[in-house]
Design a protein around this motif. Sequence first.
Motif, PDB file in Angstrom:
ATOM      1  N   HIS A  72       0.827  -1.212   0.000  1.00  0.00           N
ATOM      2  CA  HIS A  72       0.000   0.000   0.000  1.00  0.00           C
ATOM      3  C   HIS A  72       0.860   1.260   0.000  1.00  0.00           C
ATOM      4  CE1 HIS A  72      -3.654  -2.351   1.575  1.00  0.00           C
ATOM      5  NE2 HIS A  72      -3.822  -2.084   0.301  1.00  0.00           N
ATOM      6  N   ALA A  73       1.971   1.230   0.716  1.00  0.00           N
ATOM      7  CA  ALA A  73       2.867   2.394   0.722  1.00  0.00           C
ATOM      8  C   ALA A  73       3.404   2.647  -0.688  1.00  0.00           C
ATOM      9  CB  ALA A  73       4.013   2.176   1.701  1.00  0.00           C
ATOM     10  N   GLY A  74       3.693   1.574  -1.412  1.00  0.00           N
ATOM     11  CA  GLY A  74       4.148   1.728  -2.806  1.00  0.00           C
ATOM     12  C   GLY A  74       3.070   2.329  -3.677  1.00  0.00           C
ATOM     13  N   TYR A  75       1.820   1.890  -3.475  1.00  0.00           N
ATOM     14  CA  TYR A  75       0.711   2.458  -4.251  1.00  0.00           C
ATOM     15  C   TYR A  75       0.564   3.951  -3.959  1.00  0.00           C
ATOM     16  CZ  TYR A  75      -0.833  -2.313  -5.295  1.00  0.00           C
ATOM     17  OH  TYR A  75      -0.914  -3.608  -5.724  1.00  0.00           O
ATOM     18  N   ILE A  76       0.711   4.329  -2.712  1.00  0.00           N
ATOM     19  CA  ILE A  76       0.564   5.748  -2.351  1.00  0.00           C
ATOM     20  C   ILE A  76       1.695   6.568  -2.965  1.00  0.00           C
ATOM     21  CG2 ILE A  76       0.642   7.347  -0.400  1.00  0.00           C
ATOM     22  CD1 ILE A  76      -1.057   5.295   1.122  1.00  0.00           C
ATOM     23  N   ARG A  77       2.919   6.023  -2.981  1.00  0.00           N
ATOM     24  CA  ARG A  77       4.025   6.727  -3.639  1.00  0.00           C
ATOM     25  C   ARG A  77       3.733   6.902  -5.133  1.00  0.00           C
ATOM     26  NH1 ARG A  77       7.050   3.861   0.062  1.00  0.00           N
ATOM     27  NH2 ARG A  77       7.345   2.088  -1.328  1.00  0.00           N
ATOM     28  N   GLN A  78       3.176   5.857  -5.763  1.00  0.00           N
ATOM     29  CA  GLN A  78       2.826   5.970  -7.179  1.00  0.00           C
ATOM     30  C   GLN A  78       1.755   7.034  -7.398  1.00  0.00           C
ATOM     31  OE1 GLN A  78       1.686   2.129  -8.670  1.00  0.00           O
ATOM     32  NE2 GLN A  78       3.755   1.302  -8.540  1.00  0.00           N
ATOM     33  N   LEU A  79       0.776   7.092  -6.475  1.00  0.00           N
ATOM     34  CA  LEU A  79      -0.260   8.126  -6.592  1.00  0.00           C
ATOM     35  C   LEU A  79       0.335   9.522  -6.484  1.00  0.00           C
ATOM     36  CD1 LEU A  79      -3.336   6.784  -4.596  1.00  0.00           C
ATOM     37  CD2 LEU A  79      -3.273   7.459  -6.987  1.00  0.00           C
ATOM     38  N   CYS A  80       1.310   9.694  -5.594  1.00  0.00           N
ATOM     39  CA  CYS A  80       1.948  11.004  -5.458  1.00  0.00           C
ATOM     40  C   CYS A  80       2.674  11.389  -6.750  1.00  0.00           C
ATOM     41  CB  CYS A  80       2.926  10.996  -4.287  1.00  0.00           C
ATOM     42  SG  CYS A  80       2.128  10.892  -2.687  1.00  0.00           S
ATOM     43  N   GLY A  81       3.346  10.413  -7.359  1.00  0.00           N
ATOM     44  CA  GLY A  81       4.019  10.679  -8.631  1.00  0.00           C
ATOM     45  C   GLY A  81       3.029  11.012  -9.731  1.00  0.00           C
ATOM     46  N   MET A  82       1.896  10.296  -9.737  1.00  0.00           N
ATOM     47  CA  MET A  82       0.879  10.572 -10.757  1.00  0.00           C
ATOM     48  C   MET A  82       0.249  11.938 -10.551  1.00  0.00           C
ATOM     49  SD  MET A  82      -1.079   7.031 -11.229  1.00  0.00           S
ATOM     50  CE  MET A  82      -0.330   5.633 -11.975  1.00  0.00           C
ATOM     51  N   ALA A  83       0.102  12.342  -9.304  1.00  0.00           N
ATOM     52  CA  ALA A  83      -0.449  13.674  -9.043  1.00  0.00           C
ATOM     53  C   ALA A  83       0.481  14.740  -9.606  1.00  0.00           C
ATOM     54  CB  ALA A  83      -0.651  13.874  -7.544  1.00  0.00           C
ATOM     55  N   ASN A  84       1.784  14.518  -9.471  1.00  0.00           N
ATOM     56  CA  ASN A  84       2.752  15.453 -10.036  1.00  0.00           C
ATOM     57  C   ASN A  84       2.622  15.494 -11.561  1.00  0.00           C
ATOM     58  OD1 ASN A  84       4.889  17.246 -10.171  1.00  0.00           O
ATOM     59  ND2 ASN A  84       6.417  15.644 -10.157  1.00  0.00           N
ATOM     60  N   ASN A  85       2.507  14.312 -12.186  1.00  0.00           N
ATOM     61  CA  ASN A  85       2.335  14.260 -13.645  1.00  0.00           C
ATOM     62  C   ASN A  85       1.039  14.940 -14.069  1.00  0.00           C
ATOM     63  OD1 ASN A  85       4.692  12.839 -13.797  1.00  0.00           O
ATOM     64  ND2 ASN A  85       3.715  10.846 -14.023  1.00  0.00           N
ATOM     65  N   PHE A  86       0.001  14.738 -13.285  1.00  0.00           N
ATOM     66  CA  PHE A  86      -1.291  15.333 -13.594  1.00  0.00           C
ATOM     67  C   PHE A  86      -1.209  16.863 -13.538  1.00  0.00           C
ATOM     68  CE2 PHE A  86      -6.001  15.534 -13.139  1.00  0.00           C
ATOM     69  CZ  PHE A  86      -6.295  14.724 -14.222  1.00  0.00           C
ATOM     70  N   ASN A  87      -0.476  17.387 -12.571  1.00  0.00           N
ATOM     71  CA  ASN A  87      -0.278  18.838 -12.480  1.00  0.00           C
ATOM     72  C   ASN A  87       0.477  19.357 -13.699  1.00  0.00           C
ATOM     73  OD1 ASN A  87      -1.633  19.238 -10.084  1.00  0.00           O
ATOM     74  ND2 ASN A  87       0.189  18.924  -8.834  1.00  0.00           N
ATOM     75  N   GLN A  88       1.462  18.596 -14.158  1.00  0.00           N
ATOM     76  CA  GLN A  88       2.193  19.009 -15.353  1.00  0.00           C
ATOM     77  C   GLN A  88       1.292  19.005 -16.585  1.00  0.00           C
ATOM     78  OE1 GLN A  88       5.523  16.347 -15.534  1.00  0.00           O
ATOM     79  NE2 GLN A  88       6.569  17.304 -13.798  1.00  0.00           N
ATOM     80  N   LEU A  89       0.417  18.000 -16.688  1.00  0.00           N
ATOM     81  CA  LEU A  89      -0.526  17.958 -17.809  1.00  0.00           C
ATOM     82  C   LEU A  89      -1.488  19.151 -17.762  1.00  0.00           C
ATOM     83  CD1 LEU A  89      -1.433  14.168 -17.980  1.00  0.00           C
ATOM     84  CD2 LEU A  89      -0.176  15.498 -19.670  1.00  0.00           C
ATOM     85  N   ALA A  90      -1.940  19.481 -16.575  1.00  0.00           N
ATOM     86  CA  ALA A  90      -2.848  20.623 -16.442  1.00  0.00           C
ATOM     87  C   ALA A  90      -2.151  21.913 -16.852  1.00  0.00           C
ATOM     88  CB  ALA A  90      -3.351  20.721 -15.008  1.00  0.00           C
ATOM     89  N   ARG A  91      -0.885  22.015 -16.503  1.00  0.00           N
ATOM     90  CA  ARG A  91      -0.133  23.216 -16.877  1.00  0.00           C
ATOM     91  C   ARG A  91       0.014  23.308 -18.397  1.00  0.00           C
ATOM     92  NH1 ARG A  91       5.371  24.805 -13.784  1.00  0.00           N
ATOM     93  NH2 ARG A  91       4.840  26.992 -13.669  1.00  0.00           N
ATOM     94  N   LYS A  92       0.320  22.164 -19.035  1.00  0.00           N
ATOM     95  CA  LYS A  92       0.429  22.144 -20.499  1.00  0.00           C
ATOM     96  C   LYS A  92      -0.908  22.478 -21.152  1.00  0.00           C
ATOM     97  CE  LYS A  92       4.006  18.688 -21.391  1.00  0.00           C
ATOM     98  NZ  LYS A  92       4.205  17.342 -21.963  1.00  0.00           N
ATOM     99  N   ALA A  93      -1.973  21.924 -20.588  1.00  0.00           N
ATOM    100  CA  ALA A  93      -3.302  22.163 -21.159  1.00  0.00           C
ATOM    101  C   ALA A  93      -3.668  23.635 -21.065  1.00  0.00           C
ATOM    102  CB  ALA A  93      -4.337  21.311 -20.429  1.00  0.00           C
ATOM    103  N   ASN A  94      -3.344  24.274 -19.962  1.00  0.00           N
ATOM    104  CA  ASN A  94      -3.637  25.706 -19.817  1.00  0.00           C
ATOM    105  C   ASN A  94      -2.800  26.544 -20.767  1.00  0.00           C
ATOM    106  OD1 ASN A  94      -5.625  25.502 -17.851  1.00  0.00           O
ATOM    107  ND2 ASN A  94      -4.131  25.466 -16.186  1.00  0.00           N
ATOM    108  N   ALA A  95      -1.580  26.095 -21.040  1.00  0.00           N
ATOM    109  CA  ALA A  95      -0.699  26.870 -21.914  1.00  0.00           C
ATOM    110  C   ALA A  95      -1.012  26.645 -23.387  1.00  0.00           C
ATOM    111  CB  ALA A  95       0.756  26.511 -21.645  1.00  0.00           C
ATOM    112  N   GLY A  96      -1.286  25.379 -23.783  1.00  0.00           N
ATOM    113  CA  GLY A  96      -1.400  25.085 -25.198  1.00  0.00           C
ATOM    114  C   GLY A  96      -2.779  24.717 -25.683  1.00  0.00           C
ATOM    115  N   GLY A  97      -3.718  24.550 -24.816  1.00  0.00           N
ATOM    116  CA  GLY A  97      -5.057  24.171 -25.242  1.00  0.00           C
ATOM    117  C   GLY A  97      -5.433  22.816 -24.681  1.00  0.00           C
ATOM    118  N   PHE A  98      -6.687  22.701 -24.290  1.00  0.00           N
ATOM    119  CA  PHE A  98      -7.156  21.492 -23.627  1.00  0.00           C
ATOM    120  C   PHE A  98      -7.279  20.315 -24.592  1.00  0.00           C
ATOM    121  CE2 PHE A  98      -8.638  24.860 -20.821  1.00  0.00           C
ATOM    122  CZ  PHE A  98      -8.172  24.393 -19.612  1.00  0.00           C
ATOM    123  N   HIS A  99      -7.532  20.566 -25.835  1.00  0.00           N
ATOM    124  CA  HIS A  99      -7.759  19.490 -26.789  1.00  0.00           C
ATOM    125  C   HIS A  99      -6.513  18.635 -26.985  1.00  0.00           C
ATOM    126  CE1 HIS A  99      -8.712  17.376 -30.472  1.00  0.00           C
ATOM    127  NE2 HIS A  99      -9.982  17.657 -30.235  1.00  0.00           N
TER     128      HIS A  99
END
Length: 121
Positions: A72-99
């Motif tokens: 479970h600790a490994g799953y939570i670490r993976q979730l934290c990494g995915m949250a970071n990736n998700f934030n990066q995707l949101a930043r790209k979407a705001n800069a270049g377009g959601f599509h």
Amino acid sequence: MEQTKEHKERNKGGRPKKEATEKLKYRIAVKMTAADYFRLLTRSHEAGVSPSEYMRECFRNGHVKERLSEEHAGYIRQLCGMANNFNQLARKANAGGFHDERWDCKVAVARIHELITKIGI
């Protein structure tokens, strides 16, 4: 004289002293059958705490929470990494377009959903 006074007030370092409410100074002996004793050892081992801490938690809360397993600790670490990736995707979407980022976002959401179901939330 003044120099020795300064020397006494200086911080010595180390762990701060516990307050009276935090000290474990009372000891209680409990007699139990062999079956009860081994049940206590088994449950405390499953919870990942000492038998004494298990008994204290039972007394305080009426139940004992199990510690996170390594899996479970490994799953939570993976979730934290995915949250970071998700934030990066949101930043790209705001800069270049959601599509442009729609597919990456769908994949990330699917992975997060899969991990949450593995954890059992």
